[in-house]
Scaffold this motif. Structure first.
Motif: not given
Length: 280
Positions: A176-177, A182-183, A203-204, A209-211
């Motif tokens: 997911g990350g 990519v987005a 969603a992370l 999320a921090a990354e």
């Protein structure tokens, strides 16, 4: 949060340029080189007694190379604000300018062309096409704008978000990350005037999320991008230069480079009963 904390303690890119200039003028005042400017923007749904006033005269000017978070209680107008600012919805009154271009009266065809070439979008659900490779997803805005895909540019941006060498994989082969990376690459590939992010970390997990937030921060500090992010998470908002608080369709407060606990405290105060009837 280490990246953000170090930057502000060292007083480099954000702390020494964008931050103080905006702090002196205020987040809704005049700024010389604007990426996003809203003047008297209203959005009303319906008429008469049943009308919903989602935005009530928003005045806002955000400079290029800034990272702004937008927060507020459920129904405060956050989503409507983003949609109007990004040209995805037309305001009932007022004007919206992006990169110095007034988009308020644009035809739908011109608006679509502008969004494809000059704006980037990052969403909670990633919105990648599973049948395309990572590289094909990244260059999609170029194709939609009628330009030949620049594979070198795509490879460079993928490298910047930590996905070097993964261009031939499919989204389903990524975590997911990685998909959100990519987005972000897709949002940056056209060197847009503004990147609009709608709950990009929703969603992370916390670490991932921090990354992702670090990448958005890096896009601002290192690439000169302008990011406008709607979020409900104080920890996410703490990566921004400033946080704007919406309630009942109006900007009622802002914080400059605030830590997550201070942002959370301000959000808690907005949950008071006086704001419970806010517009959707």
């Amino acid at each position: 949060m280490g990246l953000r904390r170090k930057r502000y303690e060292d007083g480099d890119a954000v702390g020494s340029t964008t931050g103080p200039a905006v702090a002196r003028q205020g987040p809704t005042g005049p700024v010389g080189d604007c990426a996003v400017e809203l003047r008297g923007v209203r959005r009303q749904y319906g008429r008469g007694a049943s009308a919903v006033h989602a935005l009530r005269g928003i005045d806002l000017a955000l400079p290029r190379g800034s990272f702004t978070a937008v927060m507020g209680p459920s129904g405060s107008g956050k989503s409507t604000f983003l949609q109007c600012a990004a040209g995805l919805d037309r305001p009932s009154g007022g004007t919206v300018s992006l990169g110095g271009t007034d988009i308020t009266g644009m035809s739908e065809n011109k608006l679509t062309a502008l969004r494809r070439s000059r704006l980037g979008f990052v969403f909670q659900a990633f919105n990648l096409l599973p049948s395309l490779t990572v590289e094909q997803n990244v260059v999609l805005p170029m194709r939609l704008a009628g330009h030949r895909p620049d594979r070198r540019r795509a490879a460079a941006v993928l490298g910047q978000v930590g996905l070097d060498g993964l261009g031939r994989r499919r989204p389903g082969q990524l975590s997911g990350g990685q998909q959100q990376r990519v987005a972000i690459a897709r949002a940056l590939v056209t060197r847009p005037d503004v990147v609009f992010a709608d709950e990009p970390t929703g969603a992370l997990d916390t670490t991932t999320a921090a990354e992702v937030l670090g990448l958005l921060r890096q896009a601002v500090d290192g690439l000169g991008a302008t990011v406008v992010m709607v979020t409900h998470d104080p920890a996410a908002a703490a990566w921004s230069d400033r946080v704007l608080f919406l309630a009942d369709g109006s900007i009622i407060d802002h914080l400059e480079r605030a830590p997550a606990d201070r942002i959370a405290a301000r959000m808690a105060s907005l949950a008071a009963p006086s704001y419970s009837g806010a517009a959707a």
